[in-house]
Write a protein that holds these residues in place. Structure first.
Motif, PDB file in Angstrom:
ATOM      1  N   ILE A 135       6.364  -2.641  63.513  1.00 23.52           N
ATOM      2  CA  ILE A 135       5.564  -3.094  62.380  1.00 23.52           C
ATOM      3  C   ILE A 135       4.503  -4.041  62.904  1.00 23.52           C
ATOM      4  N   GLN A 136       3.272  -3.641  62.753  1.00 26.47           N
ATOM      5  CA  GLN A 136       2.151  -4.441  63.253  1.00 26.47           C
ATOM      6  C   GLN A 136       1.510  -5.188  62.094  1.00 26.47           C
ATOM      7  N   GLN A 137       1.668  -6.523  62.085  1.00 29.70           N
ATOM      8  CA  GLN A 137       1.067  -7.339  61.043  1.00 29.70           C
ATOM      9  C   GLN A 137      -0.317  -7.795  61.505  1.00 29.70           C
ATOM     10  N   PHE A 138      -1.301  -7.620  60.632  1.00 25.12           N
ATOM     11  CA  PHE A 138      -2.676  -7.908  60.998  1.00 25.12           C
ATOM     12  C   PHE A 138      -3.049  -9.341  60.655  1.00 25.12           C
ATOM     13  N   ALA A 139      -3.821  -9.962  61.551  1.00 30.23           N
ATOM     14  CA  ALA A 139      -4.267 -11.337  61.327  1.00 30.23           C
ATOM     15  C   ALA A 139      -5.413 -11.392  60.333  1.00 30.23           C
ATOM     16  N   ASN A 140      -6.194 -10.307  60.272  1.00 31.29           N
ATOM     17  CA  ASN A 140      -7.341 -10.255  59.360  1.00 31.29           C
ATOM     18  C   ASN A 140      -7.110  -9.200  58.268  1.00 31.29           C
ATOM     19  N   ILE A 141      -7.831  -9.368  57.195  1.00 26.67           N
ATOM     20  CA  ILE A 141      -7.732  -8.429  56.078  1.00 26.67           C
ATOM     21  C   ILE A 141      -9.017  -7.620  56.007  1.00 26.67           C
ATOM     22  N   HIS A 142      -8.869  -6.325  56.230  1.00 26.55           N
ATOM     23  CA  HIS A 142      -9.997  -5.404  56.123  1.00 26.55           C
ATOM     24  C   HIS A 142      -9.711  -4.516  54.905  1.00 26.55           C
ATOM     25  N   LEU A 143     -10.404  -4.795  53.820  1.00 27.13           N
ATOM     26  CA  LEU A 143     -10.086  -4.196  52.528  1.00 27.13           C
ATOM     27  C   LEU A 143     -10.855  -2.899  52.297  1.00 27.13           C
ATOM     28  N   GLY A 144     -10.122  -1.802  52.132  1.00 27.90           N
ATOM     29  CA  GLY A 144     -10.733  -0.509  51.832  1.00 27.90           C
ATOM     30  C   GLY A 144     -10.906  -0.333  50.328  1.00 27.90           C
ATOM     31  N   ILE A 169     -14.442  -3.428  53.655  1.00 28.28           N
ATOM     32  CA  ILE A 169     -14.992  -4.789  53.705  1.00 28.28           C
ATOM     33  C   ILE A 169     -14.253  -5.539  54.813  1.00 28.28           C
ATOM     34  N   LYS A 170     -14.907  -5.771  55.910  1.00 25.70           N
ATOM     35  CA  LYS A 170     -14.271  -6.411  57.065  1.00 25.70           C
ATOM     36  C   LYS A 170     -14.126  -7.921  56.837  1.00 25.70           C
ATOM     37  N   HIS A 171     -13.011  -8.450  57.346  1.00 23.56           N
ATOM     38  CA  HIS A 171     -12.719  -9.888  57.260  1.00 23.56           C
ATOM     39  C   HIS A 171     -12.856 -10.390  55.815  1.00 23.56           C
ATOM     40  N   ALA A 172     -12.231  -9.674  54.911  1.00 27.21           N
ATOM     41  CA  ALA A 172     -12.328 -10.025  53.495  1.00 27.21           C
ATOM     42  C   ALA A 172     -11.685 -11.367  53.179  1.00 27.21           C
ATOM     43  N   GLU A 173     -10.773 -11.831  54.041  1.00 27.69           N
ATOM     44  CA  GLU A 173     -10.135 -13.131  53.803  1.00 27.69           C
ATOM     45  C   GLU A 173     -11.144 -14.279  53.922  1.00 27.69           C
ATOM     46  N   GLY A 189     -10.673   1.072  60.170  1.00 29.54           N
ATOM     47  CA  GLY A 189      -9.982  -0.192  60.376  1.00 29.54           C
ATOM     48  C   GLY A 189      -9.429  -0.868  59.148  1.00 29.54           C
ATOM     49  N   SER A 190      -9.359  -0.199  57.995  1.00 29.53           N
ATOM     50  CA  SER A 190      -8.837  -0.847  56.795  1.00 29.53           C
ATOM     51  C   SER A 190      -7.350  -1.172  56.960  1.00 29.53           C
ATOM     52  N   THR A 191      -6.924  -2.282  56.368  1.00 31.57           N
ATOM     53  CA  THR A 191      -5.514  -2.686  56.420  1.00 31.57           C
ATOM     54  C   THR A 191      -4.829  -2.581  55.053  1.00 31.57           C
ATOM     55  N   PHE A 192      -5.611  -2.392  54.004  1.00 31.40           N
ATOM     56  CA  PHE A 192      -5.086  -2.211  52.655  1.00 31.40           C
ATOM     57  C   PHE A 192      -6.211  -1.583  51.828  1.00 31.40           C
ATOM     58  N   THR A 193      -5.841  -0.748  50.842  1.00 26.32           N
ATOM     59  CA  THR A 193      -6.865  -0.030  50.071  1.00 26.32           C
ATOM     60  C   THR A 193      -6.655  -0.208  48.565  1.00 26.32           C
ATOM     61  N   ILE A 194      -7.780  -0.205  47.837  1.00 27.28           N
ATOM     62  CA  ILE A 194      -7.763  -0.209  46.374  1.00 27.28           C
ATOM     63  C   ILE A 194      -8.399   1.091  45.891  1.00 27.28           C
ATOM     64  N   SER A 195      -7.728   1.767  44.946  1.00 27.61           N
ATOM     65  CA  SER A 195      -8.249   2.999  44.360  1.00 27.61           C
ATOM     66  C   SER A 195      -8.297   2.821  42.843  1.00 27.61           C
ATOM     67  N   ASN A 196      -9.490   2.952  42.253  1.00 26.86           N
ATOM     68  CA  ASN A 196      -9.679   2.676  40.823  1.00 26.86           C
ATOM     69  C   ASN A 196     -10.038   3.962  40.081  1.00 26.86           C
ATOM     70  N   LEU A 197      -9.133   4.394  39.154  1.00 26.20           N
ATOM     71  CA  LEU A 197      -9.395   5.563  38.323  1.00 26.20           C
ATOM     72  C   LEU A 197      -9.588   5.178  36.861  1.00 26.20           C
ATOM     73  N   SER A 202      -3.485 -12.290  47.617  1.00 26.18           N
ATOM     74  CA  SER A 202      -2.077 -11.896  47.627  1.00 26.18           C
ATOM     75  C   SER A 202      -1.642 -11.442  49.014  1.00 26.18           C
ATOM     76  N   LEU A 203      -2.534 -10.740  49.719  1.00 25.02           N
ATOM     77  CA  LEU A 203      -2.214 -10.300  51.077  1.00 25.02           C
ATOM     78  C   LEU A 203      -2.044 -11.492  52.019  1.00 25.02           C
ATOM     79  N   GLN A 204      -2.806 -12.547  51.791  1.00 22.68           N
ATOM     80  CA  GLN A 204      -2.643 -13.749  52.605  1.00 22.68           C
ATOM     81  C   GLN A 204      -1.283 -14.409  52.370  1.00 22.68           C
ATOM     82  N   LYS A 205      -0.780 -14.287  51.156  1.00 22.24           N
ATOM     83  CA  LYS A 205       0.517 -14.875  50.824  1.00 22.24           C
ATOM     84  C   LYS A 205       1.673 -13.964  51.232  1.00 22.24           C
ATOM     85  N   HIS A 206       1.469 -12.657  51.181  1.00 22.62           N
ATOM     86  CA  HIS A 206       2.515 -11.682  51.518  1.00 22.62           C
ATOM     87  C   HIS A 206       2.033 -10.863  52.715  1.00 22.62           C
TER      88      HIS A 206
END
Length: 404
Positions: free
Chosen positions: A262-271, A285-289, A319-327, A246-250
């Protein structure tokens, strides 16, 4: 001959008394000493007893009316006796000052028992209402009125004492509690969360994904992954893959607001947020794409294990660019995750809920996954944020797309 009922002088400073309640009415037979009325002044309440046997033949002063001490407020006589002619109340008061003074109430008399001879607690109507409203038990209130009668001042004093006791209990509780210094990991988390709230425009959107098919796919692939790669696939692994796609699409969501740019990142580093006994860490997770579903699953487990063992390197948490939190493991459904600065978005994952739903014309048991997306409104508006969340939902509801 009719006997006068006199307004007593309740205290030396009393200038007027008010009939609060008449407990008897004209025509009622009374015995000497029987309660016939309740009266009050500015500071004192009292009861008037019948001065003689007979019948109430007249009530001269109605309830709520104030008259000077010594004034005649009613008469007791024979049943058909005529009421004497009544002079001006002020004249009456002057003539009866000596009589009124004989029933003066000394509020400072020693505290008497609250119990009358018949065991009934004597309390003024006003005091009773105050006690009932405050939830006070009248059995524990000391009365200072005639024959131990409880007055409104007694209730006021009891309320003040009650408040004081509560204050002492609160103070004792504070003294008994322990204070923990905010330091280490807790201090870092506190500072980061406070900064996040203070310097971003956070908004949260909620949605649900039907993950019935995803659960079936997860069970099927898990047996293959365990057999060939010694790795168990979890629902979190699939969510992480859906977020990456989804991050690759948006691309707006994979960005940060830095120095009014606004700094848009070329890579996805998922926290992936990991809860610890003394706080929370977010390994990345670096370079998750570039990662497959299996690689993302392996990385999530490896990083979570290192987090719990305390062996994470600092670069593994940066260096995370987006995070997931699971409760979800705690039974939580929707919640409001706080952004991990300087990221633009964070996805909160709740507990799966199983409930019936219409599928066409049929009712089936389906599984729904709550999702909560918090985003920085400075970077993007509600519509593009909702579009991102919608894509995540679609991928989870069509899980085979996660494998392509």
């Amino acid at each position: 001959m009719a006997v006068e009922i006199i307004m007593p002088k309740m205290g030396m400073a009393m200038k007027e008394g008010t009939v609060a309640i008449w407990h008897k009415k004209v025509g009622d037979t009374v015995k000497k000493g029987e309660l016939i009325a309740s009266i009050q002044s500015e500071k004192i309440e009292a009861e008037i007893e019948a001065p003689a046997d007979g019948t109430i033949i007249d009530i001269s002063v109605s309830e709520g009316i104030g008259v000077p001490p010594g004034a005649v407020i009613g008469y007791i006589g024979n049943k058909n006796e005529q009421v004497p002619s009544q002079p001006d109340p002020a004249t009456q008061a002057t003539e009866h000052q000596e009589i009124a003074a004989t029933v003066e109430i000394d509020k400072k008399r020693k505290k008497a028992t609250n119990q009358a001879s018949n065991g009934k607690i004597k309390i003024s109507p006003v005091a009773r209402k105050m006690a009932e409203a405050a939830g006070l038990s009248i059995e524990h209130i000391h009365g200072t009125g005639p024959q131990g009668r409880i007055t409104k001042e007694d209730v006021t004093e009891a309320l003040a004492q009650n408040d004081a006791e509560k204050g002492e209990m609160k103070a004792a509780a504070v003294e008994a509690s322990k204070q923990l210094k905010v330091e280490g990991m807790r201090k870092v988390i506190a500072d980061r969360m406070y900064t996040s709230i203070q310097h971003t425009a956070q908004l949260t959107l909620n949605s649900k994904a039907d993950v019935t098919e995803l659960q079936a796919l997860q069970r099927k692939l898990t047996s293959i992954a365990e057999k060939n790669h010694h790795n168990k696939l979890t629902i979190t692994d699939f969510i992480a893959k859906a977020v990456v796609l989804s991050l690759q699409k948006h691309e707006q969501m994979n960005s940060a607001y830095v120095n009014e740019h606004i700094q848009q990142f070329a890579n996805i580093h998922l926290g992936i947020a990991v809860a610890l006994e003394n706080g929370l860490v977010v390994p990345v997770i670096k370079h998750a794409e570039q990662a497959s579903l299996l690689h993302i699953s392996q990385q999530i487990k490896l990083l979570a294990q290192k987090a719990r063992e305390g062996t994470l390197e600092s670069e593994e948490m940066a260096g995370s660019t987006f995070t997931i939190s699971n409760l979800g493991a705690y039974g939580i459904e929707h919640f409001t995750p706080i952004l991990n600065p300087p990221e633009t978005g964070i996805l909160g994952v709740g507990a799966i809920e199983v409930r019936p739903a219409f599928i066409g014309e049929n009712i089936e048991k389906r599984s729904y996954l709550p999702l909560s997306l918090t985003f920085d409104h400075r970077v993007l508006d509600g519509a593009p944020a909702a579009a991102f969340l919608k894509t995540v939902v679609q991928l989870l509801e069509e899980p085979h797309a996660l494998l392509l």
